[in-house]
Design a protein around this motif. Sequence first.
Motif, short mmCIF file in Angstrom:
data_model
loop_
_atom_site.label_atom_id
_atom_site.label_comp_id
_atom_site.label_asym_id
_atom_site.label_seq_id
_atom_site.Cartn_x
_atom_site.Cartn_y
_atom_site.Cartn_z
N SER A 110 51.30 41.87 45.86
CA SER A 110 50.69 43.12 45.39
C SER A 110 49.92 42.91 44.09
O SER A 110 48.77 43.35 43.95
CB SER A 110 51.77 44.19 45.20
OG SER A 110 52.35 44.54 46.43
N GLN A 148 45.74 42.83 43.69
CA GLN A 148 45.07 43.78 42.79
C GLN A 148 44.25 43.05 41.73
O GLN A 148 43.17 43.52 41.35
CB GLN A 148 46.11 44.69 42.12
CG GLN A 148 45.50 45.81 41.29
CD GLN A 148 44.60 46.72 42.12
OE1 GLN A 148 44.95 47.13 43.22
NE2 GLN A 148 43.41 47.04 41.58
N SER A 193 39.02 50.46 42.96
CA SER A 193 39.37 51.35 44.08
C SER A 193 38.28 51.38 45.15
O SER A 193 38.54 51.80 46.29
CB SER A 193 39.62 52.77 43.57
OG SER A 193 38.49 53.26 42.87
N THR A 225 48.11 46.86 51.89
CA THR A 225 48.12 47.30 50.49
C THR A 225 48.67 48.72 50.41
O THR A 225 48.67 49.47 51.39
CB THR A 225 46.71 47.27 49.89
OG1 THR A 225 45.89 48.24 50.54
CG2 THR A 225 46.07 45.90 50.04
N THR A 239 47.81 50.92 47.71
CA THR A 239 47.12 51.63 46.64
C THR A 239 46.69 53.03 47.05
O THR A 239 46.55 53.91 46.21
CB THR A 239 45.88 50.84 46.19
OG1 THR A 239 45.00 50.66 47.32
CG2 THR A 239 46.28 49.48 45.65
N ASP A 262 43.80 54.01 47.90
CA ASP A 262 42.38 54.28 47.70
C ASP A 262 41.57 53.69 48.87
O ASP A 262 42.09 52.98 49.72
CB ASP A 262 41.90 53.71 46.37
CG ASP A 262 42.28 52.25 46.17
OD1 ASP A 262 41.98 51.44 47.08
OD2 ASP A 262 42.88 51.91 45.14
N GLY A 274 41.56 49.89 49.22
CA GLY A 274 42.84 49.40 49.72
C GLY A 274 42.99 49.63 51.21
O GLY A 274 43.43 48.76 51.95
#
Length: 369
Positions: free
Chosen positions: A40, A44, A59, A238, A240, A242, A245
Motif C-alpha cells: 500500500s 502510493q 488521485s 488499492t 484509496t 479515488d 486508485g
Amino acid sequence: MTKVSTGKLTSHPTPVQEVIEKHQRGLNANPALYLQQNNSQLTQEVRDAAANYMGAQSSDIALTDSTTMGTALVINGLQIRENQEMLTTEFDYYSTHESLRYKAARTEATVREIPLYQNIQKVSEDEIVDILIDAVRPQTRLITATWVHSSTGLKVPIRRISDRLAEINANRSQSDRVLLFVDGVHGLGVEDATMSDLNCDFFTAGTHKWLFAPRGTGVIWGNPRSQAAVSPTIPTFTRTGDWGGRMTPGGFKPFEHQWAQAEAFRFHQQLGKSRVQKRIHSLSRQLKEGLANMSNVTLYTPMSKNLFSGIICFDVNHFSPVQVVRQLRQRNIIASDTPYAPSHARLTPGVYNTPQEVEQVLTAIRDLA
C-alpha cells in the motif's frame, strides 16, 4: 557501443536497479509478509512521484503495465452511446486502433479514421489542428491523438487541439463532450510539460522507455473534469477510493518493478525536466540537420522546432530499413526500424548520448552508399 534506441526499452539507471534489487531481496526472503507490509505504502509512493513529475494530483494517477494497457483501459471504460463515434487518425498506433475496434464491436458506436496531414515533409501545426477540428461532428465523442509519432517523429500540438475542443465543448452537454485521449509514451520523459500544459482529458504512457523506469510499468492520468466518463475494467487492489486508485488494475505482478517506478520519476527530476528536454532536442536536431544534408537520405521527421521531439525517422537509398539497422549494428550502433507500413529506419537519442556519438552515427549513415 552507441545506443540510439531509447524509444523501445532502456537499461535501468543505477538508482532504479538498486531499488529493484532491494525489493527482490525482501520479496524472496518472505514474499507474503513483505507484500503485506509494503504494498500500500510503496504503491502510493509511485503515484505520488508520478503526480509530482507530471504536475498532477496522485488521485488522478493510475498505474498500469504499459501504454497498451492504459489505452485499452481508458477506451474500454469509456461511456459512449451507439449513435456516437470515436475519431482517430491513420497514424495512431496499432494498440489504439485495435482498442477502438474492440469498443465499437461491443457498443455499436462507430470508428472513423482520417489523415492528420497531407505530406509529412510539409506539415504544419495549423494543418494538423485544422484537419482534426474540422473532422469533428455532432456525434463525435472521443478523439485519439499520439503526442509523438513513433512512425515519423512528428510531435502533435496537443494543447492547441485541446483549446479548440474547449470551444466546441462549451456548447455541449456532459455526455456529448468531445474527449481527447493522448498516447503520450514518446513525449513523457522528453518534453518539459505538465498535464495542465497539455489540458487533454486522458493521457497514458509506458514509463520503461524515455523515463528509464522498470520494464512493465506505465501510468494513466485522468483530467478531473472527465473522469466520470471512464469506468474501471479490471478490479483494483488499492483502497484509496479515488479515480486513479479504482483504475489501477489489481492482481499479483512483479511488484519490485512497479515499486521502483517511483525512483525513476525521482531520478528524472534530479536530472531536471528542462535539462533533459534541452539535451534530447539538441541531439535530435543535430541528427536531423546532418541527415537532411545527405544526398542518400530521405528525412521524414519535420524540421520545425515545434513538431519534433526525440524520434528521427529516415530512409537510405538502396537500403531497406531493416538493412540500415543491420548495417549500423555492424558498426556497433543500435538503431531500430518502425513497425509500420511503410517502415523507416529510426534513431532515438537519449539523454545519455553525446554530440560525438551523434557524429559517429551520421558518419556511418553517410558511408552507406
